[in-house]
Design a protein around this motif. Structure first.
Motif, PDB file in Angstrom:
ATOM      1  N   LEU A   1      -5.404  -0.468   4.258  1.00 55.63           N
ATOM      2  CA  LEU A   1      -6.234   0.078   5.335  1.00 55.63           C
ATOM      3  C   LEU A   1      -7.524   0.697   4.793  1.00 55.63           C
ATOM      4  N   GLN A   2      -7.442   1.328   3.617  1.00 55.91           N
ATOM      5  CA  GLN A   2      -8.623   1.983   3.052  1.00 55.91           C
ATOM      6  C   GLN A   2      -9.547   0.993   2.341  1.00 55.91           C
ATOM      7  N   TYR A   3      -8.971   0.071   1.583  1.00 55.14           N
ATOM      8  CA  TYR A   3      -9.768  -0.863   0.790  1.00 55.14           C
ATOM      9  C   TYR A   3     -10.320  -2.014   1.641  1.00 55.14           C
ATOM     10  N   LYS A   4      -9.544  -2.402   2.667  1.00 52.74           N
ATOM     11  CA  LYS A   4      -9.929  -3.486   3.581  1.00 52.74           C
ATOM     12  C   LYS A   4     -10.253  -4.786   2.830  1.00 52.74           C
ATOM     13  N   PRO A   5      -9.295  -5.307   2.097  1.00 49.83           N
ATOM     14  CA  PRO A   5      -9.548  -6.548   1.346  1.00 49.83           C
ATOM     15  C   PRO A   5      -9.645  -7.750   2.283  1.00 49.83           C
ATOM     16  N   ASP A   6     -10.369  -8.756   1.849  1.00 47.84           N
ATOM     17  CA  ASP A   6     -10.398 -10.012   2.608  1.00 47.84           C
ATOM     18  C   ASP A   6      -9.095 -10.769   2.439  1.00 47.84           C
ATOM     19  N   MET A   7      -8.443 -10.568   1.302  1.00 49.87           N
ATOM     20  CA  MET A   7      -7.149 -11.209   1.062  1.00 49.87           C
ATOM     21  C   MET A   7      -6.402 -10.455  -0.033  1.00 49.87           C
ATOM     22  N   VAL A   8      -5.104 -10.692  -0.076  1.00 47.07           N
ATOM     23  CA  VAL A   8      -4.223 -10.054  -1.066  1.00 47.07           C
ATOM     24  C   VAL A   8      -3.559 -11.151  -1.887  1.00 47.07           C
ATOM     25  N   GLN A   9      -3.638 -11.030  -3.199  1.00 45.03           N
ATOM     26  CA  GLN A   9      -2.968 -11.994  -4.067  1.00 45.03           C
ATOM     27  C   GLN A   9      -1.814 -11.318  -4.779  1.00 45.03           C
ATOM     28  N   VAL A  10      -0.642 -11.953  -4.740  1.00 46.27           N
ATOM     29  CA  VAL A  10       0.539 -11.413  -5.414  1.00 46.27           C
ATOM     30  C   VAL A  10       0.831 -12.258  -6.647  1.00 46.27           C
ATOM     31  N   ASN A  11       1.237 -11.569  -7.722  1.00 47.67           N
ATOM     32  CA  ASN A  11       1.327 -12.218  -9.025  1.00 47.67           C
ATOM     33  C   ASN A  11       2.653 -11.928  -9.719  1.00 47.67           C
ATOM     34  N   ALA A  12       3.687 -12.640  -9.351  1.00 50.26           N
ATOM     35  CA  ALA A  12       4.977 -12.639 -10.039  1.00 50.26           C
ATOM     36  C   ALA A  12       5.761 -11.340  -9.859  1.00 50.26           C
ATOM     37  N   GLY A  13       6.964 -11.329 -10.424  1.00 54.39           N
ATOM     38  CA  GLY A  13       7.846 -10.165 -10.322  1.00 54.39           C
ATOM     39  C   GLY A  13       8.182  -9.842  -8.880  1.00 54.39           C
ATOM     40  N   ASP A  14       8.190  -8.552  -8.552  1.00 54.44           N
ATOM     41  CA  ASP A  14       8.517  -8.099  -7.200  1.00 54.44           C
ATOM     42  C   ASP A  14       7.289  -7.960  -6.309  1.00 54.44           C
ATOM     43  N   SER A  15       6.154  -8.484  -6.742  1.00 55.06           N
ATOM     44  CA  SER A  15       4.918  -8.297  -5.973  1.00 55.06           C
ATOM     45  C   SER A  15       4.979  -8.971  -4.605  1.00 55.06           C
ATOM     46  N   LEU A  16       5.585 -10.133  -4.518  1.00 53.48           N
ATOM     47  CA  LEU A  16       5.693 -10.824  -3.221  1.00 53.48           C
ATOM     48  C   LEU A  16       6.595 -10.048  -2.275  1.00 53.48           C
ATOM     49  N   LYS A  17       7.742  -9.622  -2.772  1.00 50.67           N
ATOM     50  CA  LYS A  17       8.713  -8.904  -1.946  1.00 50.67           C
ATOM     51  C   LYS A  17       8.104  -7.641  -1.349  1.00 50.67           C
ATOM     52  N   TYR A  18       7.511  -6.813  -2.177  1.00 50.04           N
ATOM     53  CA  TYR A  18       6.943  -5.545  -1.699  1.00 50.04           C
ATOM     54  C   TYR A  18       5.774  -5.774  -0.748  1.00 50.04           C
ATOM     55  N   THR A  19       4.937  -6.753  -1.054  1.00 52.11           N
ATOM     56  CA  THR A  19       3.766  -6.998  -0.220  1.00 52.11           C
ATOM     57  C   THR A  19       4.151  -7.490   1.163  1.00 52.11           C
ATOM     58  N   VAL A  20       5.089  -8.419   1.220  1.00 48.22           N
ATOM     59  CA  VAL A  20       5.515  -8.945   2.521  1.00 48.22           C
ATOM     60  C   VAL A  20       6.224  -7.875   3.340  1.00 48.22           C
ATOM     61  N   PHE A  21       7.096  -7.094   2.712  1.00 51.06           N
ATOM     62  CA  PHE A  21       7.774  -6.032   3.453  1.00 51.06           C
ATOM     63  C   PHE A  21       6.769  -5.017   4.005  1.00 51.06           C
ATOM     64  N   SER A  22       5.774  -4.667   3.203  1.00 54.74           N
ATOM     65  CA  SER A  22       4.756  -3.724   3.675  1.00 54.74           C
ATOM     66  C   SER A  22       3.986  -4.299   4.860  1.00 54.74           C
ATOM     67  N   LYS A  23       3.609  -5.554   4.751  1.00 46.09           N
ATOM     68  CA  LYS A  23       2.861  -6.191   5.841  1.00 46.09           C
ATOM     69  C   LYS A  23       3.714  -6.307   7.099  1.00 46.09           C
ATOM     70  N   PHE A  24       4.982  -6.655   6.931  1.00 41.46           N
ATOM     71  CA  PHE A  24       5.891  -6.856   8.068  1.00 41.46           C
ATOM     72  C   PHE A  24       6.175  -5.533   8.782  1.00 41.46           C
ATOM     73  N   VAL A  25       6.399  -4.466   8.010  1.00 37.63           N
ATOM     74  CA  VAL A  25       6.754  -3.175   8.598  1.00 37.63           C
ATOM     75  C   VAL A  25       5.546  -2.502   9.246  1.00 37.63           C
TER      76      VAL A  25
END
Length: 356
Positions: free
Chosen positions: A76-100
């Protein structure tokens, strides 16, 4: 563009190193980049980025509300045009944050391995299907990685690009003194994918025919003590050297007569490209995307699990240095696998994703 990069944690691993190298090139191309890690870490990564940690809990398998909330705040603060996830648990945490929290930014996944090799049950498959249903695009490191994830999740077919890993140009790579023996090097973490147990069996076979040889193991990881015990049990302590994590792995590649990689799972190993760049011949198992860079012109490709063939090929190289293969491999890296060009491929994908 403003890009938010998510990594597992600050650690000296290929995924995190490449993310920082890519980010530096993106900035050089005029884009803005912020890097966030899921977990705390103290490794020094390229680019001197100030990496913000979400403070994720390692024991939180599927519920870490505080970390999801912190990521939401950053988005919300950074307002990125897109988010890139790079291995490990990055996909899991990012999707859960976006979904919730329902933030609305497209997610690009960098797929650096073969996802299907890690999914062993329908429950795992369904969980990962949920993750990939909530992303916009997948940048696979090899054609093999693309094929693997497309077979697993056919709905991704039109959302996958192949963008390999790249290297930074380094001039005058310093060599180190590894002794008067014939020197073989393996560079990689001590994890099951890297197959150190099989490597020790291969080396034992080589040692029986050539006693004036040493195997140098560069890297660290959870299975290191197990492999150290295996080496002691075989009486190979004087000929297998554990170097741990080093800041200059290219120097070890450049100072050895060959690099070996008998991994059982790989995407597109950067260490192969690094050895080629150092003009060091490479022997590897034919897994993942290895064959996309390693072939009869550029190195030695061994059928997975054929330890006798692997050992015999090592002995062949120790007898005769393959000059033509070495030069072909070096030119291949220079022409197709340098980070400046790889970055432009990522930017092309970003522009497509943002415009959708």
């Amino acid at each position: 563009m403003k890009i938010l990069q998510i990594i597992h944690k600050p650690q000296n691993r290929g995924a995190e190193t490449f993310t920082c190298q890519l980010s530096s090139h993106l900035i050089a191309e005029g884009h803005r980049v912020k890097i966030v890690s899921i977990y705390d870490g103290n490794a020094t990564l390229p680019g001197n980025f100030k990496i913000e940690s979400l403070g994720g809990k390692l024991d939180a398998k599927f519920f870490d509300f505080a970390a999801w909330k912190k990521l939401n705040k950053i988005v919300l603060q950074y307002k990125p045009d897109m988010v890139q996830v790079n291995a490990g648990d990055s996909l899991k945490y990012t999707v859960f944050s976006k979904f919730v929290f329902r933030w609305n930014r497209p997610i690009v996944v960098r797929n650096a391995s073969e996802v299907g090799q890690y999914i062993k049950s329908n429950i795992q498959k369904n969980i990962n299907r949920f993750f990939y249903k909530n992303i916009r695009h997948v940048a696979s490191v090899s054609e093999a990685s693309k094929k693997d994830i497309k077979q697993l999740f056919p709905f991704l077919e039109d959302k996958i690009s192949v963008i390999p890993i790249g290297l930074e140009p380094i001039h005058n790579i310093p060599k180190i003194d590894l002794g008067e023996t014939r020197n073989i090097v393996h560079i990689g973490g001590f994890t099951f994918e890297k197959n150190h147990t099989g490597l020790i069996r291969i080396f034992e076979n080589v040692f029986e025919k050539n006693g004036n040889v040493k195997l140098h193991l560069v890297g660290d990881g959870p299975l290191r003590s197990e492999i150290e015990n295996l080496v002691r049990s075989k009486g190979l302590e004087k000929n297998v050297v554990f170097h741990g994590f080093v800041n200059n792995p290219l120097s070890y590649a450049a100072s050895s007569e060959l690099l070996v990689l008998p991994s059982i799972i790989e995407g597109l190993p950067g260490v192969i490209l690094e050895a080629m760049y150092c003009k060091t011949p490479v022997i590897a198992y034919n897994v993942g995307g290895v064959s996309e860079v390693l072939n009869e012109s550029s190195g030695y490709l061994i059928t997975k699990g054929n330890e006798i063939d692997f050992a015999n090929t090592i002995n062949e190289i120790l007898k005769c240095r393959p000059i033509s293969k070495i030069e072909h491999a070096y030119q291949l890296v220079l022409n197709s696998y340098m980070n400046k060009e790889i970055t432009r491929k990522f930017i092309k994908v970003y522009k497509t994703v943002v415009s959708q």
